[in-house]
Design a protein around this motif. Structure first.
Motif, PDB file in Angstrom:
ATOM      1  N   ASP A 237       0.827  -1.216   0.000  1.00  0.00           N
ATOM      2  CA  ASP A 237       0.000   0.000   0.000  1.00  0.00           C
ATOM      3  C   ASP A 237       0.856   1.260   0.000  1.00  0.00           C
ATOM      4  O   ASP A 237       0.582   2.206  -0.735  1.00  0.00           O
ATOM      5  N   ARG A 238       1.886   1.251   0.822  1.00  0.00           N
ATOM      6  CA  ARG A 238       2.694   2.472   0.988  1.00  0.00           C
ATOM      7  C   ARG A 238       3.424   2.846  -0.304  1.00  0.00           C
ATOM      8  O   ARG A 238       3.553   4.026  -0.631  1.00  0.00           O
ATOM      9  N   TYR A 239       3.902   1.843  -1.032  1.00  0.00           N
ATOM     10  CA  TYR A 239       4.715   2.136  -2.224  1.00  0.00           C
ATOM     11  C   TYR A 239       4.009   1.753  -3.525  1.00  0.00           C
ATOM     12  O   TYR A 239       4.645   1.723  -4.578  1.00  0.00           O
ATOM     13  N   ASN A 240       2.709   1.486  -3.419  1.00  0.00           N
ATOM     14  CA  ASN A 240       1.911   1.164  -4.615  1.00  0.00           C
ATOM     15  C   ASN A 240       2.540   0.016  -5.409  1.00  0.00           C
ATOM     16  O   ASN A 240       2.783   0.107  -6.606  1.00  0.00           O
ATOM     17  N   VAL A 241       2.833  -1.074  -4.694  1.00  0.00           N
ATOM     18  CA  VAL A 241       3.493  -2.240  -5.277  1.00  0.00           C
ATOM     19  C   VAL A 241       2.434  -3.284  -5.646  1.00  0.00           C
ATOM     20  O   VAL A 241       1.534  -3.564  -4.859  1.00  0.00           O
ATOM     21  N   ASP A 242       2.575  -3.853  -6.829  1.00  0.00           N
ATOM     22  CA  ASP A 242       1.685  -4.926  -7.290  1.00  0.00           C
ATOM     23  C   ASP A 242       2.314  -6.265  -6.895  1.00  0.00           C
ATOM     24  O   ASP A 242       3.400  -6.607  -7.375  1.00  0.00           O
ATOM     25  N   LYS A 243       1.630  -7.017  -6.050  1.00  0.00           N
ATOM     26  CA  LYS A 243       2.247  -8.260  -5.576  1.00  0.00           C
ATOM     27  C   LYS A 243       2.419  -9.290  -6.683  1.00  0.00           C
ATOM     28  O   LYS A 243       3.283 -10.155  -6.594  1.00  0.00           O
ATOM     29  N   SER A 244       1.639  -9.188  -7.748  1.00  0.00           N
ATOM     30  CA  SER A 244       1.747 -10.178  -8.834  1.00  0.00           C
ATOM     31  C   SER A 244       3.008  -9.979  -9.675  1.00  0.00           C
ATOM     32  O   SER A 244       3.391 -10.849 -10.453  1.00  0.00           O
ATOM     33  N   THR A 245       3.659  -8.823  -9.544  1.00  0.00           N
ATOM     34  CA  THR A 245       4.904  -8.587 -10.291  1.00  0.00           C
ATOM     35  C   THR A 245       6.083  -8.367  -9.331  1.00  0.00           C
ATOM     36  O   THR A 245       7.058  -7.698  -9.668  1.00  0.00           O
ATOM     37  N   SER A 246       5.931  -8.942  -8.137  1.00  0.00           N
ATOM     38  CA  SER A 246       6.968  -8.775  -7.105  1.00  0.00           C
ATOM     39  C   SER A 246       7.581 -10.116  -6.748  1.00  0.00           C
ATOM     40  O   SER A 246       6.981 -11.171  -6.964  1.00  0.00           O
ATOM     41  N   ILE A 247       8.764 -10.050  -6.175  1.00  0.00           N
ATOM     42  CA  ILE A 247       9.396 -11.247  -5.618  1.00  0.00           C
ATOM     43  C   ILE A 247       9.995 -10.867  -4.263  1.00  0.00           C
ATOM     44  O   ILE A 247      10.525  -9.764  -4.102  1.00  0.00           O
ATOM     45  N   PHE A 248       9.861 -11.764  -3.301  1.00  0.00           N
ATOM     46  CA  PHE A 248      10.281 -11.513  -1.927  1.00  0.00           C
ATOM     47  C   PHE A 248      11.392 -12.485  -1.554  1.00  0.00           C
ATOM     48  O   PHE A 248      11.321 -13.678  -1.872  1.00  0.00           O
ATOM     49  N   ILE A 249      12.422 -11.976  -0.867  1.00  0.00           N
ATOM     50  CA  ILE A 249      13.606 -12.783  -0.503  1.00  0.00           C
ATOM     51  C   ILE A 249      13.816 -12.698   1.002  1.00  0.00           C
ATOM     52  O   ILE A 249      13.951 -11.596   1.556  1.00  0.00           O
ATOM     53  N   ASP A 250      13.842 -13.853   1.677  1.00  0.00           N
ATOM     54  CA  ASP A 250      14.014 -13.877   3.139  1.00  0.00           C
ATOM     55  C   ASP A 250      14.711 -15.172   3.527  1.00  0.00           C
ATOM     56  O   ASP A 250      14.484 -16.213   2.905  1.00  0.00           O
ATOM     57  N   ASP A 251      15.555 -15.103   4.575  1.00  0.00           N
ATOM     58  CA  ASP A 251      16.241 -16.321   5.038  1.00  0.00           C
ATOM     59  C   ASP A 251      15.368 -17.160   5.969  1.00  0.00           C
ATOM     60  O   ASP A 251      15.663 -18.319   6.227  1.00  0.00           O
ATOM     61  N   ASN A 252      14.290 -16.551   6.490  1.00  0.00           N
ATOM     62  CA  ASN A 252      13.415 -17.248   7.442  1.00  0.00           C
ATOM     63  C   ASN A 252      12.268 -17.913   6.684  1.00  0.00           C
ATOM     64  O   ASN A 252      11.423 -17.226   6.106  1.00  0.00           O
ATOM     65  N   PHE A 253      12.252 -19.234   6.700  1.00  0.00           N
ATOM     66  CA  PHE A 253      11.247 -19.962   5.920  1.00  0.00           C
ATOM     67  C   PHE A 253       9.831 -19.619   6.366  1.00  0.00           C
ATOM     68  O   PHE A 253       8.913 -19.583   5.548  1.00  0.00           O
ATOM     69  N   ARG A 254       9.655 -19.350   7.648  1.00  0.00           N
ATOM     70  CA  ARG A 254       8.340 -18.938   8.161  1.00  0.00           C
ATOM     71  C   ARG A 254       7.825 -17.697   7.406  1.00  0.00           C
ATOM     72  O   ARG A 254       6.656 -17.622   7.019  1.00  0.00           O
ATOM     73  N   ASN A 255       8.721 -16.724   7.195  1.00  0.00           N
ATOM     74  CA  ASN A 255       8.338 -15.480   6.519  1.00  0.00           C
ATOM     75  C   ASN A 255       8.105 -15.688   5.028  1.00  0.00           C
ATOM     76  O   ASN A 255       7.238 -15.048   4.427  1.00  0.00           O
ATOM     77  N   VAL A 256       8.881 -16.584   4.434  1.00  0.00           N
ATOM     78  CA  VAL A 256       8.727 -16.926   3.011  1.00  0.00           C
ATOM     79  C   VAL A 256       7.369 -17.591   2.786  1.00  0.00           C
ATOM     80  O   VAL A 256       6.622 -17.238   1.865  1.00  0.00           O
ATOM     81  N   LYS A 257       7.058 -18.540   3.643  1.00  0.00           N
ATOM     82  CA  LYS A 257       5.788 -19.265   3.547  1.00  0.00           C
ATOM     83  C   LYS A 257       4.609 -18.295   3.679  1.00  0.00           C
ATOM     84  O   LYS A 257       3.636 -18.352   2.925  1.00  0.00           O
TER      85      LYS A 257
END
Length: 206
Positions: A157-177
């Motif tokens: 919401d804050r940065y007007n990001v479209d989740k369908s064209t995004s990718i997220f990177i995290d070392d914590n599998f809980r957060n990735v899931k």
């Protein structure tokens, strides 16, 4: 692999771009690895630290824990009193990947981090590459954290990001899931070489 254009890359910071580990400090305080393990698994636990990441003050978190474990008062006070000694520096290989992404000019770069609002300014002063992001959302400031879906939504919401064209990177599998369940394609970060491979497979990096 998805055959669509990516616009936004969202990074976690700790253990992905910043080498932060309480063991760096506590290996100086305790004499054996077993004592360090015991302390971090039973006293200054990751759950306790994450409550500060979610906005509880460092002072309150510290005093509550000392009340529970008075025999460890000095060691508990060191957690935030000597917090800077937990920083091992940037993770250079991942910072190089971030620079490649920035230099390509093809993506918006964001950080979504579970981090105390009281210690994050130290990292901002310490690491110049944090200025490369188009936006950073810090849990301690927002009083909400990963893996809560509202925290991911806040960044969108804050940065007007479209989740369908995004990718997220995290070392914590809980957060990735949690991110994947929320609808953001994600990479579970293991090391920079694996990340480079994952991004190349998706056509994000050459």
């Amino acid at each position: 692999m998805k055959n669509h254009a990516y616009h936004s890359i969202i990074f976690d910071l700790g253990a992905v771009l910043v080498d932060w580990n309480p063991r760096y400090l506590y290996s100086k305080i305790f004499t054996t690895p077993e004592e360090v393990d015991h302390f971090l698994q039973n006293i200054c636990t990751s759950d306790w630290n994450e409550t500060q990441d979610e906005g509880r003050s460092l002072e309150e978190g510290t005093e509550l824990l000392i009340a529970e474990h008075p025999q460890y008062e000095a060691q508990i006070r060191a957690f935030y009193g000597r917090w800077k000694e937990m920083l091992g520096g940037p993770i250079p290989e991942t910072v190089r990947i971030l620079k490649q992404l920035k230099d390509s000019g093809r993506f918006k770069l964001y950080a979504l981090t579970n981090w105390s609002n009281e210690t994050f300014p130290i990292a901002l002063m310490e690491y110049q590459f944090l200025q490369w992001f188009d936006g950073i959302v810090v849990s301690g400031k927002e009083k909400i954290r990963k893996p809560q879906p509202d925290f991911y939504q806040l960044l969108l919401d804050r940065y007007n990001v479209d989740k369908s064209t995004s990718i997220f990177i995290d070392d914590n599998f809980r957060n990735v899931k949690a991110a994947e369940e929320f609808g953001i394609e994600s990479i579970h970060f293991l090391n920079a070489e694996q990340l480079q491979q994952e991004l190349s497979t998706r056509g994000i990096l050459n």
